[in-house]
Design a protein around this motif. Structure first.
Motif, PDB file in Angstrom:
ATOM      1  N   UNK A   1      64.484  33.802 -11.897  1.00  0.00           N
ATOM      2  CA  UNK A   1      63.804  32.604 -11.392  1.00  0.00           C
ATOM      3  C   UNK A   1      62.291  32.752 -11.514  1.00  0.00           C
ATOM      4  N   UNK A   2      61.763  33.835 -10.976  1.00  0.00           N
ATOM      5  CA  UNK A   2      60.299  33.953 -10.850  1.00  0.00           C
ATOM      6  C   UNK A   2      59.621  34.118 -12.200  1.00  0.00           C
TER       7      UNK A   2
ATOM      8  N   UNK B   1      80.324  31.785  -7.358  1.00  0.00           N
ATOM      9  CA  UNK B   1      79.599  31.673  -6.086  1.00  0.00           C
ATOM     10  C   UNK B   1      78.088  31.580  -6.310  1.00  0.00           C
ATOM     11  N   UNK B   2      77.619  32.242  -7.362  1.00  0.00           N
ATOM     12  CA  UNK B   2      76.166  32.335  -7.553  1.00  0.00           C
ATOM     13  C   UNK B   2      75.729  31.425  -8.702  1.00  0.00           C
ATOM     14  N   UNK B   3      74.656  30.713  -8.458  1.00  0.00           N
ATOM     15  CA  UNK B   3      74.166  29.755  -9.441  1.00  0.00           C
ATOM     16  C   UNK B   3      72.673  29.991  -9.673  1.00  0.00           C
ATOM     17  N   UNK B   4      72.305  30.002 -10.956  1.00  0.00           N
ATOM     18  CA  UNK B   4      70.891  30.023 -11.345  1.00  0.00           C
ATOM     19  C   UNK B   4      70.633  28.734 -12.108  1.00  0.00           C
TER      20      UNK B   4
ATOM     21  N   UNK C   1      69.106  24.591 -17.694  1.00  0.00           N
ATOM     22  CA  UNK C   1      69.934  25.819 -17.734  1.00  0.00           C
ATOM     23  C   UNK C   1      70.681  25.923 -16.429  1.00  0.00           C
ATOM     24  N   UNK C   2      71.960  26.227 -16.529  1.00  0.00           N
ATOM     25  CA  UNK C   2      72.764  26.415 -15.328  1.00  0.00           C
ATOM     26  C   UNK C   2      73.687  27.596 -15.597  1.00  0.00           C
ATOM     27  N   UNK C   3      73.538  28.649 -14.836  1.00  0.00           N
ATOM     28  CA  UNK C   3      74.372  29.830 -15.033  1.00  0.00           C
ATOM     29  C   UNK C   3      75.148  30.099 -13.757  1.00  0.00           C
ATOM     30  N   UNK C   4      76.458  30.164 -13.881  1.00  0.00           N
ATOM     31  CA  UNK C   4      77.326  30.490 -12.746  1.00  0.00           C
ATOM     32  C   UNK C   4      77.873  31.901 -12.948  1.00  0.00           C
TER      33      UNK C   4
END
Ligand SMILES: C[S@@+](CC[C@H](N)C(=O)[O-])C[C@H]1O[C@@H](n2cnc3c(N)ncnc32)[C@H](O)[C@@H]1O
Length: 198
Positions: free
Chosen positions: A14-15, A172-175, A164-167
């Motif tokens: 993210x950062x 459970x975890x999404x970026x 962009x969408x990463x599961x």
């Protein structure tokens, strides 16, 4: 332990994409601070003064200049189109009205700016979702943490373009990296049309 198991690499993901004038909402104790690139100008908003005191100490230790504000992510004090990037990690699972927070992020982002998220969300896998449903009352009571949220629904509804969408981790975890359209007025959002969730 949860941090390592579920979110390893997520803060960096993210950062490292945040640029220019950056706002982090619900900045907490500042766990993301080490992961921002040099050159970003960071503002951090957090509801809890106690958490913010820890974040301030962390920023001092890192030698990082951050404009910290006590504030509510659901009603940000900043003018519209003030930021190039907005970051939220494990924030929309906690903020009471996450849709209001997404609408505020859209407002303070410049057209073409990006919203970068790391969240735990409602899993698309039925057994996992059932486990989340069972656990949620406890997590809400003791941590104020929602397990069944779907932040991407709100991003679409607010007119963001999800780039962009990463599961991972059993869904459970999404970026997420989502862009406020350059022609944001035409793109809808809380004042306009909604887009379907893919
Ligand atoms: C699970 S913690 C995550 C903190 C940080 N983002 C991180 O990744 O470590 C959630 C944070 O959201 C903050 N929070 C909850 N509601 C908020 C609101 N309405 N406005 C700003 N911060 C809020 C809490 O005080 C807490 O620090």
């Amino acid at each position: 332990m949860f941090e390592l198991l579920l979110f390893a690499g997520g803060r960096e993901w993210v950062c490292s994409q945040a640029e220019g004038e950056v706002l982090e909402i619900a900045v907490g104790t500042g766990r993301n601070l080490p992961h921002y690139r040099d050159g970003v100008r960071l503002t951090g908003v957090e509801l809890s003064p106690a958490m913010l005191a820890i974040a301030r100490a962390r920023a001092r230790d890192l030698g990082r200049d951050v404009d910290f504000r006590v504030g509510d992510a659901q009603a940000l004090e900043f003018p519209s189109e003030r930021f190039d990037s907005v970051v939220a990690t494990l924030a929309l699972c906690t903020i009471p009205d996450e849709r209001a927070a997404v609408a505020e992020v859209r407002r303070v982002l410049r057209p073409g700016g990006r919203f970068l998220l790391l969240e735990h969300v409602c899993s698309p896998m039925l057994p996992i979702r059932l486990a989340e449903r069972l656990l949620e009352p406890l997590m809400l009571r003791f941590k104020g943490d929602h397990l069944l949220r779907e932040p991407v629904d709100h991003l679409h509804a607010e007119g963001f373009v999800v780039e962009r969408l990463e599961r991972s981790k059993l869904g459970i975890v999404e970026r997420v990296a989502a862009r406020k359209p350059a022609d944001a007025a035409a793109a809808g959002g809380s004042r306009g049309s909604t887009s379907p969730v893919p």
